[in-house]
Design a protein around this motif. Structure first.
Motif, short mmCIF file in Angstrom:
data_model
loop_
_atom_site.label_atom_id
_atom_site.label_comp_id
_atom_site.label_asym_id
_atom_site.label_seq_id
_atom_site.Cartn_x
_atom_site.Cartn_y
_atom_site.Cartn_z
N THR A 1 0.85 -1.19 0.00
CA THR A 1 0.00 0.00 0.00
C THR A 1 0.89 1.24 0.00
OG1 THR A 1 -0.13 0.22 2.41
CG2 THR A 1 -1.76 -1.22 1.34
N VAL A 2 0.32 2.35 -0.40
CA VAL A 2 1.10 3.59 -0.40
C VAL A 2 1.58 3.91 1.02
CG1 VAL A 2 1.01 6.08 -0.85
CG2 VAL A 2 -0.08 4.48 -2.44
N ALA A 3 0.76 3.63 2.03
CA ALA A 3 1.18 3.87 3.41
C ALA A 3 2.36 2.99 3.78
CB ALA A 3 0.01 3.63 4.36
N GLN A 4 2.38 1.73 3.32
CA GLN A 4 3.50 0.85 3.61
C GLN A 4 4.76 1.31 2.88
OE1 GLN A 4 1.71 -2.82 2.32
NE2 GLN A 4 1.00 -3.37 4.38
N ILE A 5 4.62 1.82 1.67
CA ILE A 5 5.77 2.39 0.96
C ILE A 5 6.32 3.57 1.76
CG2 ILE A 5 6.50 3.55 -1.15
CD1 ILE A 5 4.24 1.96 -2.59
#
Length: 348
Positions: free
Chosen positions: A242-246
């Motif tokens: 996810t973008v948050a994990q990136i």
């Protein structure tokens, strides 16, 4: 092989040119030079090149090549949405025309840089190459149309392959700062903040620029029967994030940086997780080697060593801003052709 590489002065093309040459191929570039000066660090050594707009390629310029590797395009969703007519003119019609001219000129292999964004609103389940395509932007739609055209052009003498690349990341001598990991790392290094404009929930598959170049080399070396008229997702499942994990990976590469998820752009309909097994099975010589954390750390080092500035980050290395600046300076026409004549052949 004698290989014509379009977009050799772009973000991915610069890396692919080096990879192809290292593998022993005789590389000639083709590029209009829109982003040739978007260099961070030492200037790359380009192969000999044709300075020509993709829309103006002639059959004579394609004669004698064994393969065409086609990267040249208007290459991101915001730019494609701003000028959708030009996106289809360049990314679709000119690309299909290039493939047809290559076939007629006797080129046997045609590798096309497509994109995993053709899956659009793919959801959280893994999608493979047989999944329905759901493009949600003009950029992704143009890629779908070219793929359809390529399969119709395929015959016993002309073998097209589509590389559905995951979202690229990583350092290239010709940098792009408007792709997700490169952008987040740049903000972190320059401002101390990892700034996410969406809500952080969309899934993105990522792949390093060097891994895309390696896939090109591996597919050219593969038996024709393994890759003829087929699409391949290019990347690795470990980089589905996810973008948050990136963003969390960027925090690990820039100690002291703070995460800010603004949500100001609202939910992003582009969300997809991708299965990359077809390429591994068909072309055992390819392995995607770069992880997101390692790529983020490498970017941090490059940005600092080569002295990335906020002005360069915002203006030189962001595609839309760069084209807007060049148009305002009178260097580009409304059709994005450089003002003035382009040499038919020059040392790039």
């Amino acid at each position: 092989m004698r290989v014509l590489l379009t977009g050799h002065q772009g973000y991915l093309g610069t890396v692919a040119a080096s990879g192809l040459a290292s593998a022993g191929h005789l590389v000639t570039g083709l590029d209009s030079g829109l982003f040739a000066d978007c260099v961070l660090g030492p200037a790359p050594v380009d192969p000999p090149g044709l300075r020509v707009d993709l829309r103006d390629v002639t059959a004579d310029q394609l004669a004698g090549f064994d393969a065409v590797v086609h990267f040249a395009a208007l290459s991101n969703d915001p730019l494609g949405s701003l000028v959708p007519a030009l996106t289809h003119e360049i990314n679709h019609r000119a690309s299909t025309r290039l493939a047809r001219l290559a076939r007629d000129a006797g080129v046997s292999r045609f590798l096309y840089a497509s994109t995993c964004s053709v899956y659009g609103a793919g959801g959280s389940e893994l999608v493979n190459e047989d999944a329905p395509v759901k493009p949600v932007t003009p950029y992704a739609e143009s890629k779908v149309r070219v793929e359809d055209d390529l399969w119709r052009l395929a015959d016993d003498g002309f073998s097209p392959t589509a590389l559905r690349n995951a979202t690229a990341f990583g350092f290239s001598p010709r940098l792009r700062a408007d792709i997700v990991l490169n952008n987040l790392v740049g903000h972190a290094v320059l401002t101390g903040t990892v700034r996410v404009l969406s809500d952080g929930t969309p899934w993105r598959p990522l792949v390093h620029a060097e891994d895309i170049a390696s896939a090109v080399v591996a597919i050219l070396a593969a038996p024709r029967s393994a890759v003829h008229a087929r699409a391949f997702n290019v990347g690795t499942e470990k980089n589905n994030r996810t973008v948050a994990q990136i963003a969390e990976a960027v925090l690990g590469a820039v100690p002291g940086a703070q995460l800010l998820i603004t949500g100001e752009t609202g939910p992003d309909p582009r969300s997809y997780r991708v299965d990359f097994s077809r390429l591994r099975n068909a072309v055992p010589g390819f392995t995607a080697r770069w992880s997101i954390p390692v790529g983020a750390a490498d970017l941090v080092e490059a940005y600092r060593v080569y002295g990335l500035t906020q002005h360069e980050f915002d203006r030189r290395f962001t595609r839309l801003a760069r084209l807007t600046h060049r148009a305002a300076a009178g260097e580009l026409g409304e059709d994005l052709r450089p003002i003035g004549s382009l040499a038919g052949s020059e040392r790039a």
